[in-house]
Design a protein around this motif. Structure first.
Motif, PDB file in Angstrom:
ATOM      1  N   VAL A   1     -36.167 -56.055 -33.291  1.00 23.12           N
ATOM      2  CA  VAL A   1     -36.139 -54.401 -33.295  1.00 23.12           C
ATOM      3  C   VAL A   1     -34.677 -54.176 -33.964  1.00 23.12           C
ATOM      4  CG1 VAL A   1     -36.017 -52.524 -31.692  1.00 23.12           C
ATOM      5  CG2 VAL A   1     -37.677 -54.026 -31.256  1.00 23.12           C
ATOM      6  N   ARG A   2     -34.627 -53.210 -34.615  1.00 23.67           N
ATOM      7  CA  ARG A   2     -33.403 -52.749 -35.034  1.00 23.67           C
ATOM      8  C   ARG A   2     -32.680 -51.997 -34.171  1.00 23.67           C
ATOM      9  NH1 ARG A   2     -31.381 -50.133 -40.916  1.00 23.67           N
ATOM     10  NH2 ARG A   2     -29.118 -50.429 -40.413  1.00 23.67           N
ATOM     11  N   ILE A   3     -31.397 -52.550 -33.863  1.00 19.90           N
ATOM     12  CA  ILE A   3     -30.543 -51.427 -32.743  1.00 19.90           C
ATOM     13  C   ILE A   3     -29.182 -50.815 -33.393  1.00 19.90           C
ATOM     14  CG2 ILE A   3     -31.779 -52.890 -30.915  1.00 19.90           C
ATOM     15  CD1 ILE A   3     -29.281 -54.474 -30.186  1.00 19.90           C
ATOM     16  N   PHE A   4     -28.696 -51.301 -34.431  1.00 16.28           N
ATOM     17  CA  PHE A   4     -27.428 -51.174 -35.078  1.00 16.28           C
ATOM     18  C   PHE A   4     -27.525 -50.581 -36.384  1.00 16.28           C
ATOM     19  CE2 PHE A   4     -26.294 -54.900 -32.270  1.00 16.28           C
ATOM     20  CZ  PHE A   4     -25.809 -53.988 -31.220  1.00 16.28           C
ATOM     21  N   ASN A   5     -26.876 -49.462 -36.637  1.00 14.08           N
ATOM     22  CA  ASN A   5     -26.442 -49.113 -38.034  1.00 14.08           C
ATOM     23  C   ASN A   5     -25.177 -48.879 -38.111  1.00 14.08           C
ATOM     24  OD1 ASN A   5     -26.444 -47.480 -40.332  1.00 14.08           O
ATOM     25  ND2 ASN A   5     -28.052 -46.356 -39.986  1.00 14.08           N
ATOM     26  N   THR A   6     -24.404 -49.848 -39.153  1.00 15.88           N
ATOM     27  CA  THR A   6     -22.988 -50.153 -39.061  1.00 15.88           C
ATOM     28  C   THR A   6     -22.796 -49.583 -40.890  1.00 15.88           C
ATOM     29  OG1 THR A   6     -23.414 -52.468 -39.377  1.00 15.88           O
ATOM     30  CG2 THR A   6     -22.601 -51.437 -37.539  1.00 15.88           C
ATOM     31  N   SER A   7     -23.816 -48.766 -41.480  1.00 20.21           N
ATOM     32  CA  SER A   7     -23.790 -48.763 -42.843  1.00 20.21           C
ATOM     33  C   SER A   7     -22.462 -47.844 -43.319  1.00 20.21           C
ATOM     34  CB  SER A   7     -24.939 -47.946 -43.559  1.00 20.21           C
ATOM     35  OG  SER A   7     -25.223 -46.550 -42.838  1.00 20.21           O
ATOM     36  N   ALA A   8     -21.874 -47.099 -42.208  1.00 22.45           N
ATOM     37  CA  ALA A   8     -20.775 -46.087 -42.557  1.00 22.45           C
ATOM     38  C   ALA A   8     -19.499 -46.932 -42.924  1.00 22.45           C
ATOM     39  CB  ALA A   8     -20.406 -45.360 -41.462  1.00 22.45           C
ATOM     40  N   SER A   9     -18.577 -46.332 -43.713  1.00 18.57           N
ATOM     41  CA  SER A   9     -17.657 -47.397 -44.137  1.00 18.57           C
ATOM     42  C   SER A   9     -16.659 -47.360 -42.889  1.00 18.57           C
ATOM     43  CB  SER A   9     -16.641 -46.408 -45.255  1.00 18.57           C
ATOM     44  OG  SER A   9     -15.571 -47.075 -45.695  1.00 18.57           O
ATOM     45  N   GLY A  10     -16.124 -48.861 -42.781  1.00 18.22           N
ATOM     46  CA  GLY A  10     -15.244 -49.132 -41.747  1.00 18.22           C
ATOM     47  C   GLY A  10     -16.021 -49.381 -40.332  1.00 18.22           C
ATOM     48  N   SER A  11     -17.216 -49.072 -40.311  1.00 17.94           N
ATOM     49  CA  SER A  11     -17.996 -49.226 -38.986  1.00 17.94           C
ATOM     50  C   SER A  11     -18.124 -50.409 -38.372  1.00 17.94           C
ATOM     51  CB  SER A  11     -19.354 -48.408 -38.851  1.00 17.94           C
ATOM     52  OG  SER A  11     -20.047 -48.788 -39.869  1.00 17.94           O
ATOM     53  N   SER A  12     -18.326 -50.948 -37.276  1.00 19.19           N
ATOM     54  CA  SER A  12     -18.215 -52.267 -36.868  1.00 19.19           C
ATOM     55  C   SER A  12     -18.841 -52.398 -35.231  1.00 19.19           C
ATOM     56  CB  SER A  12     -17.113 -53.224 -36.891  1.00 19.19           C
ATOM     57  OG  SER A  12     -16.178 -52.776 -36.102  1.00 19.19           O
ATOM     58  N   VAL A  13     -19.644 -53.435 -35.158  1.00 20.37           N
ATOM     59  CA  VAL A  13     -19.954 -53.937 -33.761  1.00 20.37           C
ATOM     60  C   VAL A  13     -19.315 -55.380 -33.216  1.00 20.37           C
ATOM     61  CG1 VAL A  13     -21.965 -54.368 -32.179  1.00 20.37           C
ATOM     62  CG2 VAL A  13     -22.262 -52.651 -34.202  1.00 20.37           C
ATOM     63  N   ALA A  14     -18.916 -55.247 -32.388  1.00 24.31           N
ATOM     64  CA  ALA A  14     -17.984 -56.480 -31.791  1.00 24.31           C
ATOM     65  C   ALA A  14     -18.913 -56.832 -30.348  1.00 24.31           C
ATOM     66  CB  ALA A  14     -16.865 -56.148 -31.466  1.00 24.31           C
ATOM     67  N   ILE A  15     -19.604 -58.090 -30.749  1.00 27.63           N
ATOM     68  CA  ILE A  15     -20.311 -58.673 -29.653  1.00 27.63           C
ATOM     69  C   ILE A  15     -19.629 -59.567 -28.900  1.00 27.63           C
ATOM     70  CG2 ILE A  15     -22.626 -59.518 -28.572  1.00 27.63           C
ATOM     71  CD1 ILE A  15     -23.758 -57.949 -31.069  1.00 27.63           C
ATOM     72  N   ASN A  16     -19.198 -59.469 -27.658  1.00 32.80           N
ATOM     73  CA  ASN A  16     -18.420 -60.759 -27.186  1.00 32.80           C
ATOM     74  C   ASN A  16     -19.077 -60.978 -25.638  1.00 32.80           C
ATOM     75  OD1 ASN A  16     -16.169 -60.359 -29.124  1.00 32.80           O
ATOM     76  ND2 ASN A  16     -15.479 -58.441 -27.732  1.00 32.80           N
ATOM     77  N   GLY A  17     -18.716 -62.502 -25.510  1.00 31.07           N
ATOM     78  CA  GLY A  17     -19.185 -62.915 -24.287  1.00 31.07           C
ATOM     79  C   GLY A  17     -20.619 -63.191 -23.810  1.00 31.07           C
ATOM     80  N   ALA A  18     -21.105 -62.421 -23.316  1.00 30.26           N
ATOM     81  CA  ALA A  18     -22.499 -62.932 -22.711  1.00 30.26           C
ATOM     82  C   ALA A  18     -23.815 -62.931 -23.251  1.00 30.26           C
ATOM     83  CB  ALA A  18     -22.756 -61.903 -21.305  1.00 30.26           C
ATOM     84  N   THR A  19     -23.523 -62.381 -24.517  1.00 26.49           N
ATOM     85  CA  THR A  19     -24.824 -62.447 -25.547  1.00 26.49           C
ATOM     86  C   THR A  19     -25.071 -63.657 -26.097  1.00 26.49           C
ATOM     87  OG1 THR A  19     -24.798 -60.047 -25.624  1.00 26.49           O
ATOM     88  CG2 THR A  19     -26.310 -61.209 -27.313  1.00 26.49           C
ATOM     89  N   PRO A  20     -25.749 -64.463 -25.834  1.00 31.86           N
ATOM     90  CA  PRO A  20     -25.686 -66.072 -26.677  1.00 31.86           C
ATOM     91  C   PRO A  20     -26.213 -66.178 -27.928  1.00 31.86           C
ATOM     92  CG  PRO A  20     -27.246 -65.904 -24.803  1.00 31.86           C
ATOM     93  CD  PRO A  20     -26.675 -64.495 -24.754  1.00 31.86           C
TER      94      PRO A  20
END
Length: 719
Positions: free
Chosen positions: A138-157
């Motif tokens: 399933v798609r859950i992120f859209n980071t197509s905008a300039s400079g957009s980002s997702v930071a996934i830390n820690g608990a998601t293996p």
């Protein structure tokens, strides 16, 4: 008398009505406390909150959830307009929920989020320190905008690139999954796993996995396939700055409609080196369409820094035009290991692919090892283009109708175990060709426990392609080879062997081969600078005449018209006799032949030095037979099998073979006193000491002979 009970009675119907009223009162009480406030779109409960999209009340919804509670978002669009920090709560999105993140948003450690669709605005970062529970498809992120980002830390293996828009039906939908691959790589922490689900993913540009420690990049086995739709340069995958990475379980398909130069490229990153990565259970298929669709399967590139100790296990590469794996020019790259790999190149007459190509030019060095597995359809299975500081180790290798086993312009090469099937390609060598440019320093080559059942059109077992000679040591142990024609076994186009006669350059231990001539041509060395011209030979005859036989010796060999003949005797500088009849077309003074001889020795046991219990140092067992040509013709073979330390006992054995003239030799260990000569005591035509000794000193020995009658043994002993 029976007394009447006058206590009032309640009917069953009355009791039911009372219970129903009480229950309704409870429901109304709860409803009153959880009723949706449509001014905020929030309905609160004791441990949960349900939010609707009315007035886009996401911040108010999430802020009202107690720690450990859950917010359920109903279908609609929510917006984060100002920076938002979310505590350790759960966010459960029903299908159709979109969240426009227009300000930096952080989900705390202990939070969880389901299949919400987060559209991250330009220059905005969505940080998730909790667990993502969304399905991998399933798609859950859209980071197509300039400079957009997702930071996934820690608990998601483990993360799925589909979350960023990778398309499992890319081969039919035409959706490029490379941006999703790169977004997934840059979003997760160092050790997170990037897990590709089943499907066929199209890459129109490079998928880069970079700057991480312990990263896992995995498919779902044979059900995960990547295809290429980008330019011809690539690379298709760039593994950059990875340490202890684990890359495995997927299939790569490249077709001739969209060829690529490099499939996998390994190099140092901007902030981390590339070391100690494992790549296994991979199939790279470049055979789609006509010819080869990729130039190199694996390339080690970048700056001359690290990029060492990578391991490849059960990697199959099919259809490469240049190499299955290539160590790029000028790099110090050490100890790349290939285990149970299969490399199948495309040989079409113009391409000259290599299984493993270690270019190593520019003054730098590198090394690799190969264990089991095999290579097919290559000009040479292994190409080594420069000096190596670390050994190159090839073990239990199988050649599947490829070209030569090894093209070697280096040092420190060990080949142990294997099976070579030979080749139908012309002008190649059964085992190795060494160098096209002069080397510097020592060259060490060892072939051990190796077998071949034929090399159909080879020019030799071992070819030195350069003219200069160096301090080279070669060892062939437990080698059994059979060739289908009468080609030379060792070929030196330049000077055959410039090493000291007391330190032979080639050693054979328990080794044999058959060149098909019906005679043992074991271990002959040929040199183009030692040739006979104007040769006349007659089919069926053992007599060969011509000029230039001064370099020949009895026990050596001569090659004419692609066939090898052992030399039985040197009659004169213009005439020799071979051990078996000539089978070529012959010629009347118009043949050019190559002279071969033995400047090395063959032995069933290596040299042995005993220095321990013999405290007096009087015993040393060694001895390497050295053959010296007579001043006119014939040969004398000298050997010192017993050399004493200091005043220890010494022994020299001399064999004369039709010696005509004199032959001199310097003892490896000098005698203290002039040795005595022992001759055959059986009488008859055996040679004698008096007739044999020309000069007998403590450091040198000169023997003499008169021709065919001067054949036999004499022994010299002393201390």
């Amino acid at each position: 008398m029976i007394e009447e009970d006058l206590t009032p009675r309640r009917s069953t119907a009355f009791r039911f009505i009372c219970g129903a009223v009480a229950a309704l009162a409870a429901v109304l009480f709860i409803a009153a406390n959880t009723m949706i406030d449509y001014s905020t779109g929030v309905r609160n409960g004791p441990t949960s909150t349900t939010c609707v999209a009315a007035n886009r009340a996401l911040a108010a919804c999430l802020s009202s959830v107690p720690a450990g509670g859950t917010a359920t978002l109903l279908p609609g669009t929510f917006t984060v307009s100002s920076p938002l920090s979310v505590g350790a709560i759960g966010i459960d999105c029903q299908p159709g929920v979109t969240i426009n993140v227009n300000a930096n948003t952080t989900l705390a450690n202990g939070s969880s989020v389901g299949a919400c669709y987060w559209v991250v605005g330009a220059g905005v970062t969505l940080t998730i320190n909790g667990v993502i529970t969304a399905h991998s498809g399933v798609r859950i992120f859209n980071t197509s905008a300039s400079g957009s980002s997702v930071a996934i830390n820690g608990a998601t293996p483990s993360v799925s690139p589909v979350w960023w828009g990778a398309d499992p039906n890319g081969d039919t939908d035409g959706v490029d999954s490379a941006p999703a691959c790169n977004a997934a790589s840059s979003s997760v922490n160092l050790k997170s796993k990037i897990a590709w689900p089943s499907g066929t993913f199209l890459l129109n540009s490079t998928c880069t996995i970079q700057n991480s420690f312990g990263r896992e990049f995995a498919g779902a086995g044979g059900t995960t396939t990547f295809t290429w739709g980008g330019n011809a340069n690539g690379p298709m995958f760039a593994f950059t700055g990875l340490i202890n990475a684990n890359i495995h379980d997927f299939h790569v398909l490249v077709t001739s409609a969209n060829p690529v130069a490099t499939v996998f490229q390994y190099e140092d990153g901007t902030s981390m080196t590339a070391d100690d990565d494992d790549t296994h259970d991979i199939l790279i298929d470049c055979t789609g369409g006509a010819g080869s669709a990729c130039t190199d399967g694996l390339v080690f590139a970048g700056a001359n820094e690290n990029n060492d100790f990578h391991r490849f296990e059960r990697v199959t590469i099919m259809g490469f035009a240049n190499s299955g794996a290539r160590i790029a020019s000028g790099l110090e790259i050490y100890s790349e290991a290939f285990v149970d790999c299969l490399f199948y190149g495309i040989y079409n007459g113009s391409n000259a692919p290599y299984g493993v190509e270690d270019q190593n030019v520019g003054g730098y060095a590198g090394s690799f090892s190969w264990t089991r597995g095999g290579i097919s359809s290559s000009s040479y299975d292994f190409y080594i283009g420069g000096m190596t500081d670390f050994p190159i180790d090839i073990r239990d290798f199988n050649d599947e109708s490829g070209g030569g086993l090894l093209y070697d312009n280096s040092s420190n090469v060990n080949v142990t175990g294997g099976r070579f099937l030979g080749t139908s390609n012309a002008n190649t060598n059964a085992v190795t060709a060494i160098g096209t440019a002069p080397l510097s320093g020592n060259v060490h080559f060892r072939l051990t426990k190796f077998g071949s059942n034929g090399a159909y059109n080879t020019t030799g077992l071992l070819t030195f392609a350069y003219s200069a000679t160096y301090n080279t040591q070669m060892t062939f142990e437990d080698v059994s080879l059979a060739q289908a024609n009468h080609t030379p076994q060792l070929l030196f186009p330049g000077s055959p062997c410039a090493w000291s006669t007391t330190n032979p350059c080639v050693t054979f231990i328990d080794t044999s081969w058959d060149d098909g001539s019906g005679a043992d041509s074991f271990g002959y060395v040929y040199a183009s600078s030692y040739s006979a011209t104007g040769v006349t030979a007659t089919s069926g005859s053992t007599a060969i005449t011509g000029s230039g036989f001064t370099a020949a010796m009895a026990g050596g060999a001569i090659q004419c018209q692609g066939h090898t003949y052992n030399i039985a005797s040197i009659n004169s500088s213009t005439s020799i006799t071979t051990t078996h009849s000539y089978i070529g077309s012959g010629g009347s003074g118009n043949l050019s032949c190559t002279i071969g001889y033995r400047p090395f020795y063959k032995s069933q046991l290596p040299s042995l030095s005993v220095t321990g219990p013999v405290a007096a140092g009087n015993l040393q067992l060694t001895g390497q037979p050295v053959t010296v040509g007579g001043s006119t013709s014939g040969v004398a073979t000298f050997q010192m099998p017993l050399q004493g330390f200091s005043a220890g006992m010494k022994m020299v054995l001399v064999q004369l073979l039709s010696l005509n003239g004199t032959a001199s030799w310097t003892y490896p260990t000098a005698f203290i006193y002039q040795p005595m000569c022992l001759q055959d005591s059986r009488g008859g035509s055996f040679i004698t000491c008096s007739a044999t000794i020309s000069s007998n000193g403590t450091t040198t020995l000169t023997v003499a002979g008169t021709g065919t009658a001067s054949s036999g043994f004499v022994l010299f002993v002393g201390n």
